[in-house]
Write an enzyme that holds these catalytic residues in place. Structure first.
Site, short mmCIF file in Angstrom:
data_model
loop_
_atom_site.label_atom_id
_atom_site.label_comp_id
_atom_site.label_asym_id
_atom_site.label_seq_id
_atom_site.Cartn_x
_atom_site.Cartn_y
_atom_site.Cartn_z
N CYS A 30 0.96 -1.27 0.18
CA CYS A 30 0.03 -0.02 -0.12
C CYS A 30 1.00 1.23 0.06
CB CYS A 30 -0.86 0.13 1.07
SG CYS A 30 -2.00 1.30 1.11
N HIS B 106 -9.02 -4.04 -1.96
CA HIS B 106 -8.14 -3.51 -1.13
C HIS B 106 -8.53 -1.84 -0.98
CE1 HIS B 106 -3.71 -2.12 0.25
NE2 HIS B 106 -4.01 -0.92 -0.40
N GLU B 107 -8.89 -1.44 -2.35
CA GLU B 107 -9.26 0.06 -2.43
C GLU B 107 -10.60 0.27 -1.83
OE1 GLU B 107 -6.91 2.10 -3.09
OE2 GLU B 107 -5.56 0.75 -3.99
NI NI Z 1 -3.62 1.27 -0.18
#
Ligand code: NI
Length: 183
Positions: free
Chosen positions: A111, A154-155
């Protein structure tokens, strides 16, 4: 090409744990430019030489909350393997359905807001279907799989104030590893 000037917040910033708000259309010019800049940044970051030159890490996805903007917008830059990228602009996304099968990134998720090594894995659906809007306010449906499926999940977590590290149990960072497929 010049690297767009965007500032990505670090995990220490409490904004990253806030829930982003639904977006209304039409988008203003500034928002459209930020979408474009974010995608250019991601594309450039995936070029080893450029990443080295600017001392940045490679990323394939970015959410507006990481820029300090609490809007439900994320972008994903998909490397098509032939020197081109597919640009995913994902606004007000909703996950409609997902596979039973779970997968995880063997080397660990990354990330752009987390600037430290993290041990552990995050279970993600191997495939899922989303509805979302593009930058022109047109709704679409997309089915994503494998690494792109992970990127979308994830987003989407970012838009809900969740970081991937929040999903790793520090006492058992590789929990249920043998029940999932590594990619
Ligand atoms: Ni991220």
């Amino acid at each position: 090409m010049k690297l767009p000037k965007i500032e990505i917040l670090d995990e220490k910033n409490p904004i990253l744990h806030k829930v982003s708000e639904e977006v209304t259309f039409p988008l203003d010019k500034e928002t459209k430019k930020l979408i474009d800049d974010s995608l250019t940044y991601l594309e450039m970051s995936q070029d080893e030489e450029i990443a080295k030159k600017y001392d940045i890490r490679a990323g394939m996805g970015l959410s507006f909350v990481q820029l300090g903007i609490l809007k439900r917008i994320f972008v994903v830059s998909e490397d098509m393997g032939d020197g081109t990228f597919e640009r995913h602009v994902v606004i007000n996304p909703v996950m409609k359905s997902h596979s039973e099968e779970l997968i995880f990134v063997g080397e660990g998720e990354g990330c752009l807001s987390i600037n430290r090594p993290v041990e552990g894995i995050v279970p993600r659906y191997a495939r899922c279907t989303f509805t979302a809007f593009d930058e022109n306010g047109d709704q679409y449906e997309i089915r994503v799989r494998e690494d792109i499926s992970i990127a979308y999940q994830h987003e989407l977590d970012h838009l809900n104030g969740i970081l991937f590290v929040d999903k790793i149990d520090p006492k058992n960072p590789f929990k249920n590893k043998n029940k999932m497929r590594e990619i």
